[in-house]
Write an enzyme that holds these catalytic residues in place. Sequence first.
Site, PDB file in Angstrom:
ATOM      1  CG  HIS A   1      -1.866   1.095   1.344  1.00  0.00           C
ATOM      2  ND1 HIS A   1      -1.997   1.866   2.481  1.00  0.00           N
ATOM      3  CD2 HIS A   1      -2.785   1.563   0.455  1.00  0.00           C
ATOM      4  CE1 HIS A   1      -2.958   2.750   2.299  1.00  0.00           C
ATOM      5  NE2 HIS A   1      -3.451   2.590   1.075  1.00  0.00           N
TER       6      HIS A   1
ATOM      7  CG  ASP B   1      -2.689   7.040  -3.553  1.00  0.00           C
ATOM      8  OD1 ASP B   1      -3.802   6.506  -3.614  1.00  0.00           O
ATOM      9  OD2 ASP B   1      -1.856   6.794  -2.646  1.00  0.00           O
TER      10      ASP B   1
ATOM     11  CD  GLU C   1      -6.937   5.517  -4.687  1.00  0.00           C
ATOM     12  OE1 GLU C   1      -7.802   6.329  -4.285  1.00  0.00           O
ATOM     13  OE2 GLU C   1      -6.284   4.782  -3.919  1.00  0.00           O
TER      14      GLU C   1
ATOM     15  CG  HIS D   1      -3.222   9.197   0.072  1.00  0.00           C
ATOM     16  ND1 HIS D   1      -3.851   9.948   1.044  1.00  0.00           N
ATOM     17  CD2 HIS D   1      -4.048   8.146  -0.172  1.00  0.00           C
ATOM     18  CE1 HIS D   1      -5.005   9.380   1.373  1.00  0.00           C
ATOM     19  NE2 HIS D   1      -5.148   8.286   0.656  1.00  0.00           N
TER      20      HIS D   1
ATOM     21  CD  GLU E   1      -2.668   2.174  -3.381  1.00  0.00           C
ATOM     22  OE1 GLU E   1      -3.666   2.900  -3.496  1.00  0.00           O
ATOM     23  OE2 GLU E   1      -1.732   2.418  -2.577  1.00  0.00           O
TER      24      GLU E   1
END
Length: 346
Positions: free
Chosen positions: A52, A81, A162, A94, A79
């Site tokens: 993450h 952002d 993301e 993020h 993962e």
Amino acid sequence: MSLRPAATVTGSLAGLCALVLTAVPAQAAPQAAPEAAPKAAPAAGAPVPIAHRGASGYAPENTLAAVDAARALDIRWVENDVQRTRDGELVVMHDATLSRTTDVEEVFPDRAPWRVADFTAAEIAQLDAGGWFDPLYAGERVPTLEQYLRHLDRTGQNLLLEIKRPELYPGIEADILGELRSEGWLDRRHVRSKLVIQSFGADSVRAVHEQAPAVRTGFLGTPAVEELPRYARFSDQINPPHTTLTEEYVRQVHALKGPHGRPLEVFTWTVNSAEAARRVAAMGVDGIISNYPDVVRDATRAGAGNAARDGGREDSPEAAREEARKESREEAREEAREAAREAGVS
């Protein structure tokens, strides 16, 4: 399309090893430094562990150092952002503001509220994105998406990307796909096995599917069961927070086929303890997103050693539920607020 030289990863692997001894919560503490972690692959059928924001329990989130931390743990999926700067650069960050994970308030004290969208890429390149986490990472930079993709190609890792707050950045889907294309990430090899694009914004996920139908996509949230067929038209994954999951919900998702003709998958987040990892793995999820992906991998690996790796403790159901509530409460609140703002199908 980067506007600056590639960032230098200043957090050394030796520093990472030292940091692990103090950075991991007690309930999820591994017994060895990252490079000494077991290298065996997860058992067949075990959920895929996803780092993450990189292995953000061990290194500053969404930096190249966090990618390297995941690699040291032998975690193949990371993962991140992605947001857009004032001058159109895509950066890995993020929050919609820069203040939590950089020294922007010191470098640009008169620019409150320090929104990503209000700064140029050159300005963001000046910021320290690592010192807040630990002095070992002072000087770590906010990577551009270009830098991030090139680094993943060097490490051989895969990306769960993301699109963060797409309503703030109209057209960002096309920008991201353009960057992926220019860096070779829309070729057959990457699209088949190395890339998934997800978002809380259903319209954003749909836009990615329409503009690049071959790319696998995921919707972040927990749609009602009766709405799942609508999401299955443009999403290959339904990715809920673990606090909302039930075995029956996972079964209902798996019963549907996505736009590529395969059963929908479930990647759940953010699971940071061995007990919670085993709980959601027993529900049949396909992937588990974690700040401590090695803890997830070890907890869900088949075999009798799982309990030993978790300290030999046998939790009662009540204790397990309390641990899950404790370790996820704050993040669940944050993500639930975000999901409420951004989710929904039009």
